[in-house]
Scaffold this motif. Structure first.
Motif: not given
Length: 310
Positions: A180, A182-183, A186-187, A206-209, A211
């Motif tokens: 998954v 991390f972009y 979004s850091t 960070s991401n919004y999936d 975990h």
């Protein structure tokens, strides 16, 4: 057999961590139990008597053959490079061992056969006695080639000298993509709290999936999977609830069966996360393990007479 190997390596990792954590409590600590395990296995191939027994006991093995089979399973399994497999999304892995003897003393045939044939290590001769700098350059060049130039120097200053007769080394390289991702957009910088209670702003990914996270008494565990084809490879992060709780968490992990502790506390289901972040980090560490290994009852008056010709 694989469970015994895992238990032996986990126990070695726990014992090393306990010995290293206290004297280096004011700095980052990073080491590879796998590398130390394999180098000790190489030593076992040239040890005899009480020294061989001590190494086998420390690694949780009953015989040299069992160690050889254990390392072979690692090389053909988790340590196999997967970047060139169909799809090309698996991790890039390089794992190399090397043995260098001085020109004046050749490796014994049985030891060479074990090193090259069963441990798939490089075996070379260098001139420690008359051209120490060139010998060090050869070993460093091997490490750089094995790790994609990430390790430029494998021989710390003063580690070898003109009376050196044998060097054993291990290098490991791993580069993987998150399952998954991390972009970068979004850091964000957020406070990271250190052992002494102070905080420093560092970039958090960070991401919004969903975990893999498990909550336990006093700590949480996050399991981040890498893209790796049929078999998952993961990074597991153990986070104490208390900002000064790292020492007590280490005690929990190392006080009983480390392999059992890990199996029982790793997450196995995904949960939704709200404010989720993982710090970006770069770690480096160097230390001599001589005293640590001696504390573990290893290599005291070692008999390694099966390595070199007289």
């Amino acid at each position: 057999m694989e469970a015994q190997q895992s238990a032996g390596m986990s126990d070695l990792a726990a014992r090393l961590t306990k010995r290293l954590a206290d004297p280096y409590s004011d700095r980052n600590l990073v080491f590879s139990p796998l590398s130390i395990y394999v180098v000790l296995a190489l030593l076992a191939a040239g040890a005899r008597g009480k020294t061989l027994e001590e190494i086998l006991r420390a690694l949780g093995a009953l015989s040299r053959r069992e160690l050889e089979d254990s390392v072979a399973r690692l090389l053909d399994g988790p340590l196999r490079d997967r970047s060139s497999e169909p799809g090309g999304s698996g991790p890039s892995v390089a794992f190399a061992c090397g043995v260098w003897s001085d020109l004046t003393q050749l490796l014994k045939p049985a030891f060479r056969d074990a090193v090259v044939g069963r441990y798939r290590a490089e075996a070379s001769s260098v001139d420690f006695r008359n051209d120490l700098k060139q010998a060090v350059r050869q070993i460093d060049a091997w490490a750089a080639a094995a790790t994609g130039n990430l390790i430029q120097s494998a021989v710390p200053p003063g580690a070898v000298h003109r009376k050196t007769r044998l060097v054993l080394a291990n290098a490991i390289y791993f580069r993987g993509k998150w399952d998954v991702p991390f972009y970068e957009s979004s850091t964000k910088n957020r406070p990271f709290y250190r052992q002494d209670g102070t905080a420093v702003d560092v970039p958090f990914m960070s991401n919004y999936d969903r975990h893999l996270i498990a909550e336990h008494d006093g700590f949480k565990v996050l399991k981040l999977r890498y893209k790796s084809g049929a078999r998952y490879m993961s990074m597991c992060i153990f986070l104490p609830d208390a900002r000064d709780g790292l020492a007590s968490l280490l005690d929990k992990i190392t006080s009983s069966s480390p392999a059992g502790f890990l199996r029982e506390h790793l997450p196995n289901s995904k949960v939704s996360t709200g404010k989720f972040g993982v710090p970006k980090f770069e770690l480096s560490f160097d230390s001599s393990l001589d005293g640590v290994l001696n504390d573990l009852g290893l290599l005291i008056d070692a008999d390694l007479s099966e390595m070199l010709e007289d």
